[in-house]
Design an enzyme around this catalytic site. Structure first.
Site, PDB file in Angstrom:
ATOM      1  N   LYS A  53       0.799  -1.222   0.000  1.00 51.31           N
ATOM      2  CA  LYS A  53       0.000   0.000   0.000  1.00 51.31           C
ATOM      3  C   LYS A  53       0.837   1.280   0.000  1.00 51.31           C
ATOM      4  O   LYS A  53       0.368   2.333  -0.455  1.00 51.31           O
ATOM      5  CB  LYS A  53      -0.921   0.010   1.222  1.00 51.31           C
ATOM      6  CG  LYS A  53      -2.015  -1.050   1.174  1.00 51.31           C
ATOM      7  CD  LYS A  53      -3.169  -0.614   0.301  1.00 51.31           C
ATOM      8  CE  LYS A  53      -4.386  -1.525   0.478  1.00 51.31           C
ATOM      9  NZ  LYS A  53      -5.504  -1.093  -0.403  1.00 51.31           N
ATOM     10  N   SER A  78      -9.308  -0.286   6.111  1.00 56.47           N
ATOM     11  CA  SER A  78      -9.361  -1.322   7.143  1.00 56.47           C
ATOM     12  C   SER A  78      -8.000  -1.539   7.777  1.00 56.47           C
ATOM     13  O   SER A  78      -7.880  -2.313   8.709  1.00 56.47           O
ATOM     14  CB  SER A  78      -9.839  -2.639   6.536  1.00 56.47           C
ATOM     15  OG  SER A  78      -8.880  -3.112   5.616  1.00 56.47           O
ATOM     16  N   GLU A 204      -9.757 -13.719  -4.196  1.00 53.52           N
ATOM     17  CA  GLU A 204     -10.534 -13.157  -3.083  1.00 53.52           C
ATOM     18  C   GLU A 204     -10.805 -14.212  -2.022  1.00 53.52           C
ATOM     19  O   GLU A 204     -10.789 -15.411  -2.311  1.00 53.52           O
ATOM     20  CB  GLU A 204     -11.907 -12.698  -3.595  1.00 53.52           C
ATOM     21  CG  GLU A 204     -11.913 -11.363  -4.284  1.00 53.52           C
ATOM     22  CD  GLU A 204     -13.342 -10.927  -4.549  1.00 53.52           C
ATOM     23  OE1 GLU A 204     -14.111 -11.738  -5.112  1.00 53.52           O
ATOM     24  OE2 GLU A 204     -13.685  -9.786  -4.185  1.00 53.52           O
ATOM     25  N   GLY A 208     -16.052 -13.225   0.720  1.00 54.05           N
ATOM     26  CA  GLY A 208     -16.209 -11.894   0.137  1.00 54.05           C
ATOM     27  C   GLY A 208     -15.854 -11.934  -1.337  1.00 54.05           C
ATOM     28  O   GLY A 208     -14.964 -11.232  -1.790  1.00 54.05           O
ATOM     29  N   ASP A 210     -17.264 -10.897  -4.026  1.00 56.92           N
ATOM     30  CA  ASP A 210     -17.987  -9.965  -4.901  1.00 56.92           C
ATOM     31  C   ASP A 210     -17.268  -9.732  -6.229  1.00 56.92           C
ATOM     32  O   ASP A 210     -17.906  -9.665  -7.283  1.00 56.92           O
ATOM     33  CB  ASP A 210     -18.187  -8.626  -4.189  1.00 56.92           C
ATOM     34  CG  ASP A 210     -16.859  -8.034  -3.732  1.00 56.92           C
ATOM     35  OD1 ASP A 210     -16.338  -8.507  -2.698  1.00 56.92           O
ATOM     36  OD2 ASP A 210     -16.334  -7.133  -4.405  1.00 56.92           O
ATOM     37  N   SER A 304       1.136  -9.784  -0.492  1.00 59.66           N
ATOM     38  CA  SER A 304       0.830  -8.358  -0.472  1.00 59.66           C
ATOM     39  C   SER A 304       1.094  -7.656   0.852  1.00 59.66           C
ATOM     40  O   SER A 304       1.268  -6.438   0.872  1.00 59.66           O
ATOM     41  CB  SER A 304      -0.630  -8.149  -0.889  1.00 59.66           C
ATOM     42  OG  SER A 304      -1.490  -8.837  -0.014  1.00 59.66           O
TER      43      SER A 304
END
Lengths: 320, 320
Positions: A53, A78, A204, A208, A210, A304
């Site tokens: 990030k 989060s 994923e 979750g 989606d 990650s």
């Protein structure tokens, strides 16, 4: 709508050079023997702030005008994006307000405060973090830096895959975790440009999924507060930028259940000696589960992040 | 008695080149801020077999004659040397018998067998592993490769410090764990030659502080099966080679209690994202505990291994 392209990833790579770490690419004979593939792990758990990030955060913050920098930024996250904005703001001396869920892992909240971010907590079940972020931006003149749906964030996250392919050469597969899709779409942009034959797989948590459903139906699907150990991938949906990018550049999407994810995470700890957080092990879990034909192939896996709360370990060990 | 010298470390470096990993040197702004020093972690947990031991094992085994290789080797070890001999023997196609204590961490035993070593178990409380090793060597014509008291082992272990100083330049302090003293004396030989002003500090678990006492009294002291989480440093004493080397080259010795050691180990997991085993965190524990004047200095720390049994984690978390 201006979707970021490979030239933006290139530009981000120049922007973050010397500030973000060029992270280790780890290999393991054990993993290669197990999979029959040649596997390269891009260790973003070793990135500043403990996750990829920082790449996007620094790329975005360092491009603000002097006036925007003086007034400061606000974000919602989060955890890892929160830490990254807090850290990048510290490096660049930019005031930053972080809207975090009250149930975020305490290690991420403590680290965010440690980097000098002002933390505003919200209740994940009853409040809307984006609305809180927008209100703070308006009331205090802050620039809102969302966690993934932002061209500079996406381009910055793409620099990890760019470094990986630059270092090891073309890949046949690239596995990346998918929360809001910033890392995944940035990675896919980089892979398409540098290794056009590379299959980019987004992964994923099953609870979750989606983005898997959005990818299959080509219609944006959402999920509400999924219960999964992959706390970095509890995002409600892909974004207005990341959804079209995923449709355009990603080859396939898959999901992994929590026990498999924890099993993989501990496997990485034991064999690679690398502390990877559950979300960070999503790509590895999909690559190792045998559902993709990686035997004989050159495979990149983005680990990650590595921000774990060791207090959760006994529970995790029991659940795997 | 032929004590190894720096030319032997140089020779070992050439011998293992391309076979052993040249391991990562990790840095951490958090650690530097905490200590006021510039700290370089030599990540031997990322070495093949999960510990520095592969360096010495490969150096020793690759120098055997064709006849010795054909007949095979035997060794005794609490774990990491066992794995290293098993692995080096696999690489060189040399039969190997490993005498391991029956209470060695199962992860180490499984890994040793996984590398194709023949494991012979003994009871740490009632049997003498050296006698068992010597008997097997005699009865089966095997060459005995002890875990530390052997010139090629010591020279091989010294290559980690050699790489570290070659990569980062001269150091003011170098902290290394001490079990039987192979890593410590090899490190000290390398540091003396490459960074003559460097203070080399050996670190033991408090419950097994025989080498600290040997260093202070200049008389070989022993300890019997000390109870410590640092299972790699439960050795009864320094050896006939490592004791004089430690006296000649090591600047100081210190010890760390188990709670401090576990606290440091988990700190390394959380901040460096590196899985380090308790023994592997000894050097870091001493460097971070404030008892050495490292502020403003350039400090090397050898993280000697990362072979942990995750089943022990809940107990470790409770004890720190």
């Amino acid at each position: 709508m201006n979707l970021p392209a490979f030239e933006d990833v290139d530009s981000a790579a120049r922007q973050i050079a010397g500030v973000a770490h060029r992270t280790l690419v780890a290999t393991s004979r054990t993993v290669d023997a197990r999979t029959g593939a040649t596997v390269f792990f891009k260790c973003e758990n070793l990135q500043r702030g403990g996750a990829f990030k920082f790449r996007g955060a620094y790329n975005a913050l360092s491009r603000l005008t002097a006036d925007e920098r003086r007034r400061g930024v606000v974000t919602f996250s989060s955890g890892n994006h929160a830490q990254a904005i807090a850290l990048a703001g510290q490096v660049l001396n930019i005031p930053r307000v972080i809207v975090m869920p009250s149930d975020a892992p305490s290690v991420k909240r403590v680290a965010t405060e440690g980097y000098g971010g002002e933390v505003v907590l919200y209740d994940r079940d009853t409040e809307d973090r984006e609305a809180i972020g927008r209100r703070l931006a308006r009331d205090r003149g802050l620039t809102l830096i969302p966690p993934y749906d932002h061209p500079h964030i996406i381009a910055g996250q793409g620099t990890a895959a760019r470094e990986l392919i630059e270092e090891v050469g073309a890949l046949d597969f690239l596995f990346a975790p998918c929360g809001g899709g910033g890392l995944l779409s940035g990675s896919a942009i980089a892979a398409r440009a540098m290794a056009p034959g590379c299959m980019v797989i987004g992964v994923e948590p099953a609870a979750g999924d989606d983005a898997v459903r959005s990818f299959r139906t080509k219609t944006l699907q959402t999920v509400k507060n999924p219960k999964t150990v992959a706390d970095g991938a509890r995002t409600p949906s892909l974004g207005s930028l990341t959804f079209p990018l995923v449709l355009q550049y990603v080859s396939d999407m898959t999901s992994v259940d929590d026990p498999t994810l924890l099993e993989t995470m501990f496997y990485l700890w034991e064999r690679l000696k690398l502390v990877v957080e559950p979300t960070g092990a999503l790509g590895a879990a999909a690559a190792l589960d045998g559902s993709f034909p990686i035997r004989g192939k050159r495979v990149g896996i983005i680990l990650s992040g590595g921000n774990v709360d060791l207090a959760q370990l006994p529970e995790w060990i029991g659940r795997r």
